[in-house]
Design an enzyme around this catalytic site. Structure first.
Site, PDB file in Angstrom:
ATOM      1  N   ARG A 162     -27.053   4.067  18.998  1.00 55.38           N
ATOM      2  CA  ARG A 162     -28.297   4.847  18.924  1.00 55.38           C
ATOM      3  C   ARG A 162     -28.082   6.320  19.226  1.00 55.38           C
ATOM      4  NH1 ARG A 162     -30.990   0.768  23.044  1.00 55.38           N
ATOM      5  NH2 ARG A 162     -28.796   0.838  23.575  1.00 55.38           N
ATOM      6  N   SER A 167     -34.071  -2.645  25.096  1.00 55.99           N
ATOM      7  CA  SER A 167     -34.687  -3.787  25.773  1.00 55.99           C
ATOM      8  C   SER A 167     -35.365  -3.316  27.065  1.00 55.99           C
ATOM      9  CB  SER A 167     -33.620  -4.834  26.111  1.00 55.99           C
ATOM     10  OG  SER A 167     -33.032  -5.325  24.925  1.00 55.99           O
ATOM     11  N   LYS A 177     -26.013  -5.858  34.199  1.00 57.73           N
ATOM     12  CA  LYS A 177     -27.457  -5.999  33.971  1.00 57.73           C
ATOM     13  C   LYS A 177     -27.958  -7.268  34.648  1.00 57.73           C
ATOM     14  CE  LYS A 177     -27.464  -3.612  29.521  1.00 57.73           C
ATOM     15  NZ  LYS A 177     -27.683  -3.717  28.075  1.00 57.73           N
ATOM     16  N   HIS A 214     -32.405  -4.505  17.425  1.00 60.08           N
ATOM     17  CA  HIS A 214     -31.383  -5.553  17.260  1.00 60.08           C
ATOM     18  C   HIS A 214     -31.571  -6.280  15.931  1.00 60.08           C
ATOM     19  CE1 HIS A 214     -31.435  -5.868  21.919  1.00 60.08           C
ATOM     20  NE2 HIS A 214     -30.299  -5.314  21.579  1.00 60.08           N
TER      21      HIS A 214
END
Ligand code: ADP
Length: 161
Positions: free
Chosen positions: A90, A128, A41, A17
């Site tokens: 990604r 994360s 999440k 990030h």
């Protein structure tokens, strides 16, 4: 003003990030890092904790603002009159998700564009979720997150037992 919003959950902010945010700073005059909720999440860190970490990481940096929203990113962007969102990619599964999200955001706020930056290779494995697993199991995370973030995560996981 040439402003961009970098939205995300940031649970926690990773070096991946931070790399996207740093690169955004090279392109835009002003970067708003927006800590947003994500119903899919269940964050480990509270919104306050995530905002506080990002504020600590970017203290004294001109042209960067940390903010939060409990609503839609496009609603926030419209209210702030910002017309550019920036997301990192990604891999192909990020791409599929981001493609759909960008189209949905465009439908809701046609004046807004989503731009993408490819991750730099050394961050492509970072997420994360992986970092939380590494720290939870006593692994070494110093290459993955800032020391402030690592300390906050270790403290939080100790509290959780
Ligand atoms: P979200 O829950 O909104 O996907 P994240 O905090 O997981 O939020 O990610 C925010 C943004 O940062 C997303 O665009 C994500 O693809 C990007 N990102 C996350 N990790 C990396 C990384 N290692 N390299 C580049 N971009 C990343």
């Amino acid at each position: 003003m040439n402003t961009v919003i970098c939205p995300g959950t940031f649970d926690p902010p990773t070096n991946g990030h931070l790399n996207i945010i740093e690169r955004a700073m090279q392109i835009f005059e002003r970067v708003i890092v927006l800590v947003a909720g994500n119903a899919a999440k269940q964050p480990l860190l509270t919104t306050d904790e995530r905002v506080a970490l990002l504020c600590a990481l970017y203290r004294d940096r001109r042209g960067i603002e940390i903010d939060r929203t409990d609503g839609l990113i496009v609603t926030y962007a419209q209210r702030r009159q910002v017309r550019t969102l920036l997301r990192g990619i990604r891999n192909m599964s990020d791409y599929e998700f981001e493609f759909q999200m960008a189209l949905a955001n465009k439908a809701m706020y046609p004046g807004c564009e989503t731009l993408f930056l490819m991750t730099e290779g050394r961050y492509s494995h970072l997420s994360s979720g992986i970092i939380k697993e590494v720290i939870r199991h006593g692994g070494q995370a110093s290459e993955m997150v800032h020391p402030l973030v690592e300390a906050a995560l270790r403290k939080k996981l100790r509290q959780e037992g």
